[in-house]
Design a protein around this motif. Sequence first.
Motif, mmCIF file in Angstrom:
data_model
loop_
_atom_site.group_PDB
_atom_site.id
_atom_site.type_symbol
_atom_site.label_atom_id
_atom_site.label_comp_id
_atom_site.label_asym_id
_atom_site.label_seq_id
_atom_site.Cartn_x
_atom_site.Cartn_y
_atom_site.Cartn_z
ATOM 1 N N TYR A 138 1.019 -1.276 -0.218
ATOM 2 C CA TYR A 138 0.052 -0.007 -0.415
ATOM 3 C C TYR A 138 0.551 1.101 0.178
ATOM 4 O O TYR A 138 2.049 1.120 0.369
ATOM 5 N N ASP A 139 -0.118 2.450 0.374
ATOM 6 C CA ASP A 139 1.271 3.846 -0.248
ATOM 7 C C ASP A 139 1.578 3.459 0.862
ATOM 8 O O ASP A 139 2.680 5.082 1.296
ATOM 9 N N ALA A 140 0.239 4.273 1.548
ATOM 10 C CA ALA A 140 0.190 4.774 2.900
ATOM 11 C C ALA A 140 -0.275 4.244 4.136
ATOM 12 O O ALA A 140 -1.206 3.150 4.131
ATOM 13 N N ILE A 141 -0.271 4.305 5.354
ATOM 14 C CA ILE A 141 -0.719 3.761 6.950
ATOM 15 C C ILE A 141 -1.449 4.944 7.792
ATOM 16 O O ILE A 141 -0.408 6.410 7.388
ATOM 17 N N ILE A 142 -2.761 4.867 7.775
ATOM 18 C CA ILE A 142 -3.446 5.610 7.850
ATOM 19 C C ILE A 142 -4.568 4.917 9.148
ATOM 20 O O ILE A 142 -5.288 3.618 9.197
ATOM 21 N N SER A 143 -4.103 4.918 11.086
ATOM 22 C CA SER A 143 -4.444 3.713 11.687
ATOM 23 C C SER A 143 -4.083 4.310 12.895
ATOM 24 O O SER A 143 -3.112 3.333 13.510
ATOM 25 N N PHE A 144 -3.840 5.120 13.196
ATOM 26 C CA PHE A 144 -3.127 5.782 14.361
ATOM 27 C C PHE A 144 -2.528 5.483 14.578
ATOM 28 O O PHE A 144 -2.212 4.685 16.353
ATOM 29 N N MET A 145 -1.594 5.450 14.230
ATOM 30 C CA MET A 145 -0.059 5.246 15.043
ATOM 31 C C MET A 145 0.832 6.522 15.616
ATOM 32 O O MET A 145 0.291 7.178 14.917
ATOM 33 N N ASN A 146 1.195 5.817 16.394
ATOM 34 C CA ASN A 146 1.344 7.087 17.206
ATOM 35 C C ASN A 146 3.097 7.176 16.993
ATOM 36 O O ASN A 146 3.766 6.176 16.174
ATOM 37 N N VAL A 147 3.645 8.268 16.394
ATOM 38 C CA VAL A 147 5.133 8.220 15.920
ATOM 39 C C VAL A 147 6.186 8.826 17.261
ATOM 40 O O VAL A 147 6.024 9.157 17.761
ATOM 41 N N THR A 148 7.062 7.556 16.794
ATOM 42 C CA THR A 148 7.671 7.447 17.880
ATOM 43 C C THR A 148 9.038 6.539 16.860
ATOM 44 O O THR A 148 9.280 7.372 15.640
ATOM 45 N N PRO A 149 10.377 7.348 18.334
ATOM 46 C CA PRO A 149 11.381 7.776 17.500
ATOM 47 C C PRO A 149 12.086 5.834 16.985
ATOM 48 O O PRO A 149 12.611 5.951 15.765
ATOM 49 N N GLN A 150 11.288 4.764 17.056
ATOM 50 C CA GLN A 150 12.367 3.338 16.485
ATOM 51 C C GLN A 150 11.174 3.141 15.613
ATOM 52 O O GLN A 150 12.065 3.150 14.302
ATOM 53 N N ARG A 151 10.092 3.962 15.101
ATOM 54 C CA ARG A 151 9.086 3.766 13.616
ATOM 55 C C ARG A 151 9.391 4.814 12.944
ATOM 56 O O ARG A 151 9.840 4.758 12.322
ATOM 57 N N GLU A 152 9.863 6.233 13.650
ATOM 58 C CA GLU A 152 10.902 6.979 12.339
ATOM 59 C C GLU A 152 12.092 6.183 12.373
ATOM 60 O O GLU A 152 12.626 6.740 10.696
ATOM 61 N N GLN A 153 12.755 5.755 12.018
ATOM 62 C CA GLN A 153 13.780 5.348 11.454
ATOM 63 C C GLN A 153 13.072 3.742 10.753
ATOM 64 O O GLN A 153 14.165 3.705 9.615
ATOM 65 N N GLN A 154 12.310 3.526 10.569
ATOM 66 C CA GLN A 154 11.991 2.724 9.787
ATOM 67 C C GLN A 154 10.675 2.865 8.316
ATOM 68 O O GLN A 154 10.983 3.629 6.981
ATOM 69 N N ILE A 155 10.022 4.146 9.215
ATOM 70 C CA ILE A 155 9.130 4.909 7.605
ATOM 71 C C ILE A 155 9.208 6.171 8.470
ATOM 72 O O ILE A 155 9.294 7.272 9.336
ATOM 73 N N GLN A 156 8.557 7.416 6.950
ATOM 74 C CA GLN A 156 8.477 8.701 7.980
ATOM 75 C C GLN A 156 6.818 8.803 8.201
ATOM 76 O O GLN A 156 6.389 8.111 8.035
#
Length: 241
Positions: free
Chosen positions: A79-97
């Motif tokens: 898919y092109d994007a995730i919209i799933s009430f995902m919290n922005v965390t430093p760990q996730r920002e290492q994988q995606i923007q």
Amino acid sequence: MSAINVTATANPNAEPKAGTIVIGTDDTYPPDEYTNASGQLLGFDVDLGDALGQVLHKKVIWKPTAWDGIIPGLEANKYDAIISFMNVTPQREQQIQFIPYGTFGQVIVTKANSSAPITTLNDLKGKKVGVQIGTTSEDAVKKVGGAIIKEYNTFPDALNDLANGRINAVVVDESVGRYYMAKDPGVFKVAGQPFASEPVGIGLRKNETQLDQQLQQALNTLKQNGTYNKIYTYWFGAPSK
């Protein structure tokens, strides 16, 4: 029922193509995103994603995805994007923007008739606490130390165990906790005050510059013309801050 005049199309087999935007979401998370008994995909994030598609003149196709595989699915171009009430965390920002679109807290949910003195995270020490695996709620409980953590694939599973007395509490996003408290007021209650407010955001693959700019501009439009607040109020009962 949608807060705005949009139609959510769920197609698990769809692939990204011109003129469409395919969005991955975990559809087990009311009121943010969930599939009802009639098979309709509903929720705050669903209305938001559909509204973004309208601004961009793109057809939105929703791809329900299990939470533990949602980032890998994005990285694999499912898919092109995730919209799933995902919290922005430093760990996730290492994988995606991310494109942040709101800030929300977390809460502790207990049984409505619980007499246990649970109002803060520290009160969870020695208690059986349900969390959805891979969430910031799980991270928050782990930081307390001393809690007996039980992991679930979905929050409804955790809340079902809470209702049946198998665990003492569930830690979850405030929107979800208050939704279930309102839905089953004699079963659940939100204990204490919200904590650990964090931004939630639209997830994109790294270096997706064009789509990032398009979605950011569309989000700005929705916030400026009042549509975002209309959606927020419909699902959460008060204008966004």
